[in-house]
Design a protein around this motif. Structure first.
Motif, short mmCIF file in Angstrom:
data_model
loop_
_atom_site.label_atom_id
_atom_site.label_comp_id
_atom_site.label_asym_id
_atom_site.label_seq_id
_atom_site.Cartn_x
_atom_site.Cartn_y
_atom_site.Cartn_z
N PHE A 52 -9.94 -28.02 -19.95
CA PHE A 52 -9.80 -29.20 -18.82
C PHE A 52 -11.06 -29.90 -18.68
O PHE A 52 -12.08 -29.41 -18.47
CB PHE A 52 -9.29 -28.35 -17.54
N GLY B 104 -13.66 -35.06 -9.98
CA GLY B 104 -14.05 -34.05 -9.11
C GLY B 104 -15.51 -34.61 -8.32
O GLY B 104 -15.56 -34.38 -7.22
N GLN B 105 -16.43 -34.73 -9.20
CA GLN B 105 -17.80 -34.98 -8.69
C GLN B 105 -17.66 -36.27 -7.68
O GLN B 105 -18.55 -36.42 -6.77
CB GLN B 105 -19.11 -34.80 -9.50
N ALA C 243 -16.92 -34.59 -16.55
CA ALA C 243 -17.01 -33.58 -15.46
C ALA C 243 -18.63 -33.04 -15.07
O ALA C 243 -19.21 -32.67 -16.12
CB ALA C 243 -16.02 -32.42 -15.43
N ASP C 244 -18.96 -32.95 -14.04
CA ASP C 244 -20.28 -32.53 -13.57
C ASP C 244 -19.82 -31.37 -12.54
O ASP C 244 -20.00 -31.77 -11.10
CB ASP C 244 -21.37 -33.42 -13.17
N CYS C 245 -19.70 -30.31 -13.00
CA CYS C 245 -19.11 -29.07 -12.05
C CYS C 245 -20.10 -28.69 -11.04
O CYS C 245 -19.74 -28.54 -10.04
CB CYS C 245 -18.52 -28.12 -12.83
N CYS D 162 -19.77 -30.65 -7.82
CA CYS D 162 -18.42 -30.87 -7.34
C CYS D 162 -18.16 -29.66 -6.32
O CYS D 162 -18.62 -28.55 -6.55
CB CYS D 162 -17.55 -30.64 -8.37
N GLY E 247 -15.40 -27.79 -6.53
CA GLY E 247 -14.46 -27.07 -7.25
C GLY E 247 -12.99 -27.32 -7.10
O GLY E 247 -12.10 -26.52 -6.79
N ILE E 248 -12.75 -28.62 -6.60
CA ILE E 248 -11.41 -29.17 -6.19
C ILE E 248 -10.57 -28.65 -7.27
O ILE E 248 -9.37 -28.50 -6.97
CB ILE E 248 -11.31 -30.56 -5.94
N CYS E 249 -10.51 -28.88 -8.58
CA CYS E 249 -9.56 -28.62 -9.62
C CYS E 249 -9.09 -27.14 -9.56
O CYS E 249 -8.22 -26.64 -10.06
CB CYS E 249 -10.11 -28.89 -11.02
N CYS F 234 -12.03 -33.26 -15.79
CA CYS F 234 -11.42 -34.08 -14.98
C CYS F 234 -11.81 -35.53 -14.98
O CYS F 234 -11.55 -36.23 -14.37
CB CYS F 234 -11.73 -33.90 -13.49
N TYR G 149 -7.85 -36.41 -4.77
CA TYR G 149 -8.43 -35.94 -6.24
C TYR G 149 -7.15 -36.43 -7.37
O TYR G 149 -7.56 -37.08 -8.16
CB TYR G 149 -8.61 -34.63 -6.12
S1 SF4 Z 1 -12.79 -31.04 -10.44
FE1 SF4 Z 1 -14.10 -31.69 -12.36
S2 SF4 Z 1 -16.16 -31.43 -11.87
FE2 SF4 Z 1 -14.80 -30.41 -10.19
S3 SF4 Z 1 -15.30 -28.32 -10.85
FE3 SF4 Z 1 -13.23 -29.31 -11.70
S4 SF4 Z 1 -13.62 -30.00 -13.97
FE4 SF4 Z 1 -15.45 -29.69 -12.71
#
Ligand code: SF4
Ligand code: SF4
Length: 174
Positions: free
Chosen positions: A68, A74-75, A11-13, A16, A18-20, A70, A101
């Protein structure tokens, strides 16, 4: 983000939307401190799509979030499938984004599994199947909302699951 190659599987939040923190529903539990309906932003998400309590998730009762990852879905969703868009500015897309997603999470889970399978003593046919699986999970032009939907409808994930079962003999040879 480059497409047609294996995308990042962590993950690279910062890249992203913030879909999760929006798409899934959550039930209050020992690992998640509140109940949240699907397609609704968590109240701890700020207006820049960052978690306001990310430094202290465990302390606030959100150990599920602390654990968590992803796996890059997400990105990828943000940068490749819906570039320049967000659920915040395009609420009419929110449900479709959530479905994309969900499908991308399956893609990235499978990419990780088929990548790790490289370490197995696969025979020639199994290695050919592994390469084909990786190709089917990394379309040349990248995934889109439509191709994710169509591939799931066509049984891509079920067929790749079957391929994985054919690797059992290699597991046994380890
Ligand atoms: S979906 Fe993944 S990349 Fe996006 S905020 Fe959540 S953990 Fe981070
Ligand atoms: S607590 Fe933070 S990481 Fe967990 S869903 Fe809410 S905003 Fe996202």
């Amino acid at each position: 983000m480059k497409t047609g190659a294996t995308p990042a599987l962590t993950a690279d939040c910062n890249a992203c939307m913030g879909i999760c923190c929006v798409a899934p529903s959550f039930e209050k539990s020992a690992e998640f401190a509140l109940t949240k309906p699907a397609l609704t932003p968590c109240p701890h998400l700020n207006d820049k799509d960052r978690c306001k309590i990310y430094r202290n998730l465990d302390w606030h009762g959100f150990s599920a979030c602390a654990k968590f990852d992803c796996k890059g879905a997400g990105q990828y969703l943000t940068q490749v499938v819906y570039p320049g868009k967000s659920w915040r500015d395009n609420p009419e897309l929110k449900a479709a984004m959530a479905e994309s997603y969900r499908r991308l999470r399956r893609v990235h889970d499978m990419l990780e599994i088929f990548t790790l399978a490289e370490a197995l003593p696969l025979d020639e046919d199994q290695e050919t199947a592994r390469q084909a699986a990786l190709s089917s999970l990394t379309p040349e032009d990248g995934w889109s909302e439509a191709t994710l939907k169509q591939s799931e409808a066509d049984g891509l994930f079920a067929s790749l699951q079957e391929v994985l079962t054919t690797f059992r003999s290699a597991y046994a040879r380890r």
